[in-house]
Write a protein that holds these residues in place. Structure first.
Motif, PDB file in Angstrom:
ATOM      1  N   VAL A  79       5.598   3.422  -1.428  1.00 43.95           N
ATOM      2  CA  VAL A  79       4.381   3.522  -0.616  1.00 43.95           C
ATOM      3  C   VAL A  79       3.200   3.620  -1.570  1.00 43.95           C
ATOM      4  CG1 VAL A  79       3.139   4.874   1.102  1.00 43.95           C
ATOM      5  CG2 VAL A  79       5.638   4.734   1.210  1.00 43.95           C
ATOM      6  N   CYS A  80       2.250   2.702  -1.415  1.00 45.04           N
ATOM      7  CA  CYS A  80       1.039   2.719  -2.243  1.00 45.04           C
ATOM      8  C   CYS A  80      -0.099   3.317  -1.433  1.00 45.04           C
ATOM      9  CB  CYS A  80       0.681   1.305  -2.680  1.00 45.04           C
ATOM     10  SG  CYS A  80       1.947   0.550  -3.725  1.00 45.04           S
ATOM     11  N   ASP A  81      -1.197   3.632  -2.115  1.00 42.99           N
ATOM     12  CA  ASP A  81      -2.354   4.146  -1.395  1.00 42.99           C
ATOM     13  C   ASP A  81      -2.890   3.067  -0.450  1.00 42.99           C
ATOM     14  OD1 ASP A  81      -4.203   2.422  -2.763  1.00 42.99           O
ATOM     15  OD2 ASP A  81      -4.244   3.828  -4.427  1.00 42.99           O
ATOM     16  N   GLY A  82      -3.766   3.432   0.456  1.00 42.59           N
ATOM     17  CA  GLY A  82      -4.266   2.519   1.483  1.00 42.59           C
ATOM     18  C   GLY A  82      -5.360   1.568   1.022  1.00 42.59           C
ATOM     19  N   SER A  83      -5.646   1.542  -0.288  1.00 40.34           N
ATOM     20  CA  SER A  83      -6.680   0.642  -0.798  1.00 40.34           C
ATOM     21  C   SER A  83      -6.226  -0.812  -0.685  1.00 40.34           C
ATOM     22  CB  SER A  83      -6.992   0.965  -2.259  1.00 40.34           C
ATOM     23  OG  SER A  83      -5.886   0.593  -3.079  1.00 40.34           O
ATOM     24  N   VAL A  84      -7.146  -1.719  -0.882  1.00 42.28           N
ATOM     25  CA  VAL A  84      -6.810  -3.143  -0.856  1.00 42.28           C
ATOM     26  C   VAL A  84      -5.750  -3.453  -1.908  1.00 42.28           C
ATOM     27  CG1 VAL A  84      -7.721  -5.471  -1.254  1.00 42.28           C
ATOM     28  CG2 VAL A  84      -9.062  -3.825   0.063  1.00 42.28           C
ATOM     29  N   VAL A  85      -5.909  -2.893  -3.107  1.00 39.49           N
ATOM     30  CA  VAL A  85      -4.941  -3.115  -4.173  1.00 39.49           C
ATOM     31  C   VAL A  85      -3.574  -2.553  -3.778  1.00 39.49           C
ATOM     32  CG1 VAL A  85      -4.342  -2.557  -6.569  1.00 39.49           C
ATOM     33  CG2 VAL A  85      -6.683  -3.223  -5.983  1.00 39.49           C
ATOM     34  N   GLY A  86      -3.545  -1.353  -3.182  1.00 41.06           N
ATOM     35  CA  GLY A  86      -2.287  -0.750  -2.746  1.00 41.06           C
ATOM     36  C   GLY A  86      -1.579  -1.587  -1.702  1.00 41.06           C
ATOM     37  N   VAL A  87      -2.332  -2.089  -0.736  1.00 42.98           N
ATOM     38  CA  VAL A  87      -1.756  -2.949   0.306  1.00 42.98           C
ATOM     39  C   VAL A  87      -1.197  -4.226  -0.322  1.00 42.98           C
ATOM     40  CG1 VAL A  87      -2.320  -4.345   2.343  1.00 42.98           C
ATOM     41  CG2 VAL A  87      -3.178  -1.998   2.146  1.00 42.98           C
ATOM     42  N   LEU A  88      -1.926  -4.799  -1.280  1.00 42.83           N
ATOM     43  CA  LEU A  88      -1.447  -6.009  -1.957  1.00 42.83           C
ATOM     44  C   LEU A  88      -0.169  -5.734  -2.755  1.00 42.83           C
ATOM     45  CD1 LEU A  88      -4.773  -7.650  -3.158  1.00 42.83           C
ATOM     46  CD2 LEU A  88      -3.182  -8.535  -1.435  1.00 42.83           C
ATOM     47  N   LYS A  89      -0.095  -4.573  -3.419  1.00 43.76           N
ATOM     48  CA  LYS A  89       1.117  -4.217  -4.170  1.00 43.76           C
ATOM     49  C   LYS A  89       2.327  -4.150  -3.237  1.00 43.76           C
ATOM     50  CE  LYS A  89      -0.870  -1.609  -8.004  1.00 43.76           C
ATOM     51  NZ  LYS A  89      -0.962  -0.283  -8.629  1.00 43.76           N
ATOM     52  N   GLU A  90       2.166  -3.524  -2.087  1.00 42.36           N
ATOM     53  CA  GLU A  90       3.276  -3.441  -1.138  1.00 42.36           C
ATOM     54  C   GLU A  90       3.655  -4.828  -0.623  1.00 42.36           C
ATOM     55  OE1 GLU A  90       2.936  -0.513   1.965  1.00 42.36           O
ATOM     56  OE2 GLU A  90       2.213   1.008   0.559  1.00 42.36           O
ATOM     57  N   TYR A  91       2.647  -5.650  -0.334  1.00 42.47           N
ATOM     58  CA  TYR A  91       2.905  -7.008   0.158  1.00 42.47           C
ATOM     59  C   TYR A  91       3.684  -7.812  -0.887  1.00 42.47           C
ATOM     60  CZ  TYR A  91       2.133 -11.876   1.367  1.00 42.47           C
ATOM     61  OH  TYR A  91       2.329 -13.198   1.640  1.00 42.47           O
ATOM     62  N   PHE A  92       3.221  -7.783  -2.147  1.00 43.58           N
ATOM     63  CA  PHE A  92       3.894  -8.568  -3.179  1.00 43.58           C
ATOM     64  C   PHE A  92       5.277  -8.021  -3.508  1.00 43.58           C
ATOM     65  CE2 PHE A  92      -0.399 -10.249  -4.053  1.00 43.58           C
ATOM     66  CZ  PHE A  92      -0.078 -11.600  -3.928  1.00 43.58           C
ATOM     67  N   SER A  93       5.455  -6.716  -3.437  1.00 46.35           N
ATOM     68  CA  SER A  93       6.789  -6.153  -3.644  1.00 46.35           C
ATOM     69  C   SER A  93       7.746  -6.657  -2.572  1.00 46.35           C
ATOM     70  CB  SER A  93       6.731  -4.626  -3.630  1.00 46.35           C
ATOM     71  OG  SER A  93       8.012  -4.082  -3.816  1.00 46.35           O
ATOM     72  N   ASP A  94       7.290  -6.648  -1.345  1.00 45.08           N
ATOM     73  CA  ASP A  94       8.098  -7.163  -0.236  1.00 45.08           C
ATOM     74  C   ASP A  94       8.393  -8.645  -0.433  1.00 45.08           C
ATOM     75  OD1 ASP A  94       9.483  -6.921   2.201  1.00 45.08           O
ATOM     76  OD2 ASP A  94       7.734  -7.602   3.320  1.00 45.08           O
ATOM     77  N   LEU A  95       7.386  -9.402  -0.832  1.00 44.49           N
ATOM     78  CA  LEU A  95       7.540 -10.838  -1.030  1.00 44.49           C
ATOM     79  C   LEU A  95       8.482 -11.153  -2.191  1.00 44.49           C
ATOM     80  CD1 LEU A  95       6.473 -13.717  -0.229  1.00 44.49           C
ATOM     81  CD2 LEU A  95       4.762 -13.401  -2.033  1.00 44.49           C
ATOM     82  N   LEU A  96       8.293 -10.481  -3.340  1.00 44.66           N
ATOM     83  CA  LEU A  96       9.063 -10.803  -4.538  1.00 44.66           C
ATOM     84  C   LEU A  96      10.465 -10.212  -4.546  1.00 44.66           C
ATOM     85  CD1 LEU A  96       6.268 -10.423  -7.226  1.00 44.66           C
ATOM     86  CD2 LEU A  96       7.256 -12.550  -6.348  1.00 44.66           C
ATOM     87  N   TYR A  97      10.604  -8.976  -4.073  1.00 46.55           N
ATOM     88  CA  TYR A  97      11.898  -8.312  -4.137  1.00 46.55           C
ATOM     89  C   TYR A  97      12.638  -8.313  -2.814  1.00 46.55           C
ATOM     90  CZ  TYR A  97      10.162  -6.660  -8.589  1.00 46.55           C
ATOM     91  OH  TYR A  97       9.654  -6.593  -9.864  1.00 46.55           O
ATOM     92  N   GLY A  98      11.955  -8.695  -1.738  1.00 47.98           N
ATOM     93  CA  GLY A  98      12.608  -8.771  -0.438  1.00 47.98           C
ATOM     94  C   GLY A  98      12.459  -7.530   0.408  1.00 47.98           C
ATOM     95  N   ASP A  99      11.882  -6.452  -0.148  1.00 51.08           N
ATOM     96  CA  ASP A  99      11.769  -5.227   0.628  1.00 51.08           C
ATOM     97  C   ASP A  99      10.973  -4.198  -0.160  1.00 51.08           C
ATOM     98  OD1 ASP A  99      12.199  -3.265   2.607  1.00 51.08           O
ATOM     99  OD2 ASP A  99      14.288  -3.846   2.830  1.00 51.08           O
ATOM    100  N   ASN A 100      10.455  -3.184   0.526  1.00 47.47           N
ATOM    101  CA  ASN A 100       9.846  -2.027  -0.125  1.00 47.47           C
ATOM    102  C   ASN A 100      10.769  -0.817  -0.048  1.00 47.47           C
ATOM    103  OD1 ASN A 100       7.345  -2.980  -1.111  1.00 47.47           O
ATOM    104  ND2 ASN A 100       6.593  -3.105   0.975  1.00 47.47           N
ATOM    105  N   ASP A 101      11.898  -0.961   0.609  1.00 47.23           N
ATOM    106  CA  ASP A 101      12.912   0.085   0.674  1.00 47.23           C
ATOM    107  C   ASP A 101      13.994  -0.248  -0.348  1.00 47.23           C
ATOM    108  OD1 ASP A 101      11.480   1.114   2.792  1.00 47.23           O
ATOM    109  OD2 ASP A 101      12.871   0.426   4.322  1.00 47.23           O
TER     110      ASP A 101
END
Length: 177
Positions: A79-101
């Motif tokens: 879980v990243c902070d709610g900033s634009v950068v944090g939201v992008l980190k979560e999005y790219f983690s989901d995209l690249l690794y398939g999940d944030n869990d």
């Protein structure tokens, strides 16, 4: 070092150019003191770069708190902070690794969805701090040596309270943190 990997200094012995880490080593990019490293020096005969290696034999462990019965099988969420950068980190983690869990497997890999990109973990001597390295068998020919993640335990490490924060992570790339 405190994050489970060895750090050393590589020099090309004064050759003209830019020294770089060789083999399956990762260039240390910032926060050098955390991993017992020195900053890059590109000047003359004293040029050097700090390189970190996490040998395959150090990935995972069945003897550490990271895989003890309390942790084994647990699902963790990045879980990243709610900033634009944090939201992008979560999005790219989901995209690249398939999940944030994810969960940590004893062999040093993470159980997540996969796109061929995967991470491995090495635990430090305190059985809490870790280095996460990124791998892709085709794109990176194994180890992606331009990035790594240092994982630092929080005061809530090991808490059984749902949604407690066990670690903070800092990603390091060739261009910075």
């Amino acid at each position: 070092n405190a994050y489970g990997c060895a750090t050393g200094k590589y020099s090309d012995k004064g050759k003209i150019g830019y020294p770089y880490c060789t083999g399956d080593t990762i260039e240390v990019h910032a926060d050098f003191a955390l991993v017992a490293a020195q900053s890059r020096d590109n000047s003359g005969s004293k040029n050097h770069v700090s390189c970190m290696t996490c040998p395959a034999s150090s990935y995972g462990s069945s003897a550490t708190s990271c895989t003890d019965p309390f942790t084994r099988g647990q699902i963790f969420r990045m879980v990243c902070d709610g900033s634009v950068v944090g939201v992008l980190k979560e999005y790219f983690s989901d995209l690249l690794y398939g999940d944030n869990d994810f969960s940590m497997d004893e062999d040093g890999t993470f159980s997540t969805g996969t796109s061929g990109l995967y991470q491995r973990w090495t635990v430090g001597p305190d059985d809490k701090s870790m280095t996460w390295t990124t791998h892709h068998d085709v794109v990176c020919n194994g180890l992606c040596d331009l990035r790594y993640t240092l994982v630092t335990p929080t005061v809530d490490f090991g808490s059984s309270v749902i949604d407690s924060t066990w670690w903070t992570i800092t990603n390091y790339y060739e261009t910075g943190e």
